[in-house]
Each structure stands twice: as structure tokens, then as C-alpha cells.
Write a protein that holds these residues in place. Structure first.
Motif, PDB file in Angstrom:
ATOM      1  N   ALA A   1      39.852  44.126  20.099  1.00 57.48           N
ATOM      2  CA  ALA A   1      39.347  42.756  20.013  1.00 57.48           C
ATOM      3  C   ALA A   1      39.562  42.302  18.575  1.00 57.48           C
ATOM      4  O   ALA A   1      39.189  43.003  17.640  1.00 57.48           O
ATOM      5  CB  ALA A   1      37.872  42.717  20.384  1.00 57.48           C
ATOM      6  N   ASP A   2      40.208  41.161  18.402  1.00 54.16           N
ATOM      7  CA  ASP A   2      40.481  40.705  17.047  1.00 54.16           C
ATOM      8  C   ASP A   2      40.498  39.192  16.953  1.00 54.16           C
ATOM      9  O   ASP A   2      40.445  38.484  17.955  1.00 54.16           O
ATOM     10  CB  ASP A   2      41.782  41.298  16.517  1.00 54.16           C
ATOM     11  CG  ASP A   2      43.032  40.802  17.228  1.00 54.16           C
ATOM     12  OD1 ASP A   2      42.922  40.262  18.347  1.00 54.16           O
ATOM     13  OD2 ASP A   2      44.128  40.942  16.664  1.00 54.16           O
ATOM     14  N   LYS A   3      40.533  38.741  15.701  1.00 55.06           N
ATOM     15  CA  LYS A   3      40.672  37.321  15.420  1.00 55.06           C
ATOM     16  C   LYS A   3      41.443  37.195  14.128  1.00 55.06           C
ATOM     17  O   LYS A   3      41.498  38.133  13.321  1.00 55.06           O
ATOM     18  CB  LYS A   3      39.315  36.638  15.325  1.00 55.06           C
ATOM     19  CG  LYS A   3      38.401  37.130  14.222  1.00 55.06           C
ATOM     20  CD  LYS A   3      37.066  36.423  14.299  1.00 55.06           C
ATOM     21  CE  LYS A   3      36.091  36.946  13.264  1.00 55.06           C
ATOM     22  NZ  LYS A   3      34.795  36.265  13.362  1.00 55.06           N
ATOM     23  N   GLY A   4      42.066  36.052  13.943  1.00 52.18           N
ATOM     24  CA  GLY A   4      42.846  35.865  12.733  1.00 52.18           C
ATOM     25  C   GLY A   4      43.592  34.553  12.756  1.00 52.18           C
ATOM     26  O   GLY A   4      43.207  33.609  13.447  1.00 52.18           O
ATOM     27  N   PHE A   5      44.684  34.529  12.011  1.00 58.00           N
ATOM     28  CA  PHE A   5      45.504  33.334  11.901  1.00 58.00           C
ATOM     29  C   PHE A   5      46.959  33.711  12.109  1.00 58.00           C
ATOM     30  O   PHE A   5      47.397  34.790  11.731  1.00 58.00           O
ATOM     31  CB  PHE A   5      45.338  32.687  10.524  1.00 58.00           C
ATOM     32  CG  PHE A   5      43.978  32.102  10.319  1.00 58.00           C
ATOM     33  CD1 PHE A   5      43.677  30.827  10.779  1.00 58.00           C
ATOM     34  CD2 PHE A   5      42.987  32.834   9.692  1.00 58.00           C
ATOM     35  CE1 PHE A   5      42.417  30.293  10.612  1.00 58.00           C
ATOM     36  CE2 PHE A   5      41.721  32.309   9.517  1.00 58.00           C
ATOM     37  CZ  PHE A   5      41.432  31.026   9.989  1.00 58.00           C
ATOM     38  N   ILE A   6      47.712  32.780  12.697  1.00 58.00           N
ATOM     39  CA  ILE A   6      49.136  32.984  12.914  1.00 58.00           C
ATOM     40  C   ILE A   6      49.916  31.785  12.402  1.00 58.00           C
ATOM     41  O   ILE A   6      49.480  30.646  12.550  1.00 58.00           O
ATOM     42  CB  ILE A   6      49.459  33.261  14.402  1.00 58.00           C
ATOM     43  CG1 ILE A   6      50.936  33.623  14.581  1.00 58.00           C
ATOM     44  CG2 ILE A   6      49.037  32.102  15.287  1.00 58.00           C
ATOM     45  CD1 ILE A   6      51.287  34.246  15.907  1.00 58.00           C
ATOM     46  N   ASP A   7      51.039  32.079  11.775  1.00 62.52           N
ATOM     47  CA  ASP A   7      52.013  31.059  11.397  1.00 62.52           C
ATOM     48  C   ASP A   7      53.088  31.142  12.469  1.00 62.52           C
ATOM     49  O   ASP A   7      53.948  32.020  12.435  1.00 62.52           O
ATOM     50  CB  ASP A   7      52.573  31.358  10.004  1.00 62.52           C
ATOM     51  CG  ASP A   7      53.585  30.322   9.539  1.00 62.52           C
ATOM     52  OD1 ASP A   7      54.237  29.677  10.390  1.00 62.52           O
ATOM     53  OD2 ASP A   7      53.732  30.167   8.314  1.00 62.52           O
ATOM     54  N   GLY A   8      52.988  30.264  13.456  1.00 59.53           N
ATOM     55  CA  GLY A   8      53.900  30.315  14.597  1.00 59.53           C
ATOM     56  C   GLY A   8      55.351  30.101  14.220  1.00 59.53           C
ATOM     57  O   GLY A   8      56.246  30.704  14.815  1.00 59.53           O
ATOM     58  N   ALA A   9      55.613  29.257  13.238  1.00 54.19           N
ATOM     59  CA  ALA A   9      56.994  28.992  12.828  1.00 54.19           C
ATOM     60  C   ALA A   9      57.630  30.229  12.200  1.00 54.19           C
ATOM     61  O   ALA A   9      58.805  30.514  12.431  1.00 54.19           O
ATOM     62  CB  ALA A   9      57.036  27.822  11.850  1.00 54.19           C
ATOM     63  N   ALA A  10      56.855  30.967  11.412  1.00 50.83           N
ATOM     64  CA  ALA A  10      57.370  32.166  10.743  1.00 50.83           C
ATOM     65  C   ALA A  10      57.182  33.425  11.582  1.00 50.83           C
ATOM     66  O   ALA A  10      57.721  34.477  11.253  1.00 50.83           O
ATOM     67  CB  ALA A  10      56.687  32.346   9.394  1.00 50.83           C
ATOM     68  N   LYS A  11      56.384  33.321  12.650  1.00 52.68           N
ATOM     69  CA  LYS A  11      56.081  34.458  13.522  1.00 52.68           C
ATOM     70  C   LYS A  11      55.447  35.614  12.754  1.00 52.68           C
ATOM     71  O   LYS A  11      55.832  36.767  12.879  1.00 52.68           O
ATOM     72  CB  LYS A  11      57.319  34.898  14.302  1.00 52.68           C
ATOM     73  CG  LYS A  11      57.820  33.815  15.221  1.00 52.68           C
ATOM     74  CD  LYS A  11      58.956  34.266  16.075  1.00 52.68           C
ATOM     75  CE  LYS A  11      59.337  33.097  16.967  1.00 52.68           C
ATOM     76  NZ  LYS A  11      60.476  33.309  17.749  1.00 52.68           N
ATOM     77  N   VAL A  12      54.442  35.246  11.930  1.00 56.69           N
ATOM     78  CA  VAL A  12      53.689  36.221  11.148  1.00 56.69           C
ATOM     79  C   VAL A  12      52.210  35.882  11.300  1.00 56.69           C
ATOM     80  O   VAL A  12      51.836  34.704  11.312  1.00 56.69           O
ATOM     81  CB  VAL A  12      54.082  36.195   9.657  1.00 56.69           C
ATOM     82  CG1 VAL A  12      53.281  37.203   8.859  1.00 56.69           C
ATOM     83  CG2 VAL A  12      55.565  36.455   9.491  1.00 56.69           C
ATOM     84  N   ALA A  13      51.364  36.917  11.415  1.00 57.84           N
ATOM     85  CA  ALA A  13      49.935  36.703  11.604  1.00 57.84           C
ATOM     86  C   ALA A  13      49.139  37.673  10.744  1.00 57.84           C
ATOM     87  O   ALA A  13      49.675  38.654  10.221  1.00 57.84           O
ATOM     88  CB  ALA A  13      49.565  36.890  13.075  1.00 57.84           C
ATOM     89  N   ILE A  14      47.846  37.382  10.636  1.00 56.81           N
ATOM     90  CA  ILE A  14      46.888  38.285   9.998  1.00 56.81           C
ATOM     91  C   ILE A  14      45.730  38.446  10.973  1.00 56.81           C
ATOM     92  O   ILE A  14      45.306  37.468  11.610  1.00 56.81           O
ATOM     93  CB  ILE A  14      46.415  37.768   8.625  1.00 56.81           C
ATOM     94  CG1 ILE A  14      45.541  38.820   7.915  1.00 56.81           C
ATOM     95  CG2 ILE A  14      45.735  36.413   8.733  1.00 56.81           C
ATOM     96  CD1 ILE A  14      45.251  38.494   6.458  1.00 56.81           C
ATOM     97  N   SER A  15      45.245  39.664  11.118  1.00 56.93           N
ATOM     98  CA  SER A  15      44.249  39.979  12.133  1.00 56.93           C
ATOM     99  C   SER A  15      43.145  40.854  11.557  1.00 56.93           C
ATOM    100  O   SER A  15      43.410  41.757  10.755  1.00 56.93           O
ATOM    101  CB  SER A  15      44.962  40.727  13.269  1.00 56.93           C
ATOM    102  OG  SER A  15      44.059  41.355  14.125  1.00 56.93           O
TER     103      SER A  15
END
Length: 88
Positions: free
Chosen positions: A63-77
Motif C-alpha cells: 500500500a503506497d502513496k506518492g506523486f508521478i510525473d506522467g510525462a517523464a514516467k517517473v514517480a516517488i512512493s
């Protein structure tokens, strides 16, 4: 790499958190153990390049939450606690 995600990763690392970059089919994800610090939540929410996500555990995925940069296809969780809900 995403400059917006790099900023959040640097904030987490500056607080002594250790993350690892995991390559998934839809994005590369910086995963950090522990709850998301409040300053990272504020910085991520303020950045228009990022989208917030929240997901329940399923199968082998935590189970996680975070942010994603959809254009760069990179996230932090970060780990999501049992008492978290989709609004946090």
C-alpha cells in the motif's frame, strides 16, 4: 528523469530517508520506506507537473502513496499506513 521528482527525492534524502529506484513497466519509481513527510506532500501538491496517487496493497505490491510525473514516467512512493484514506 523528472526535475519535479528529483526535487522530492532530494527532500526525502535530505531528511535521512533512503530510497531505491525500481523499474516498473509504466514508470520508474523511487520507493521510500516510511510515511511521506509533510513538506514533500506540500511540494508535490504545489507542482503542476505532478499527480498525486494512492493505492491499496494488491498481490505483491505494498500500500503506497506518492506523486508521478506522467510525462517523464517517473514517480516517488512512500508507505501508506492502514488508517490513511484516499483524501490524504
Amino acid at each position: 528523469m523528472s526535475a519535479a521528482i528529483e526535487k522530492l527525492v532530494a527532500l526525502a534524502q535530505g531528511q535521512g530517508m533512503t530510497g531505491k529506484l525500481v523499474h516498473w513497466s509504466k514508470a520508474d519509481v523511487w520507493t521510500f520506506e516510511g510515511e511521506m513527510p509533510a513538506d514533500i506532500m506540500l511540494a508535490g501538491t504545489a507542482d503542476p507537473a505532478l499527480d498525486y496517487f494512492w493505492q491499496a496493497a494488491n498481490g505483491p505490491h505494498r500500500a503506497d502513496k506518492g506523486f508521478i510525473d506522467g510525462a517523464a514516467k517517473v514517480a516517488i512512493s512512500f508507505d501508506r499506513q492502514e488508517n490513511d484514506d484516499a483524501e490524504n
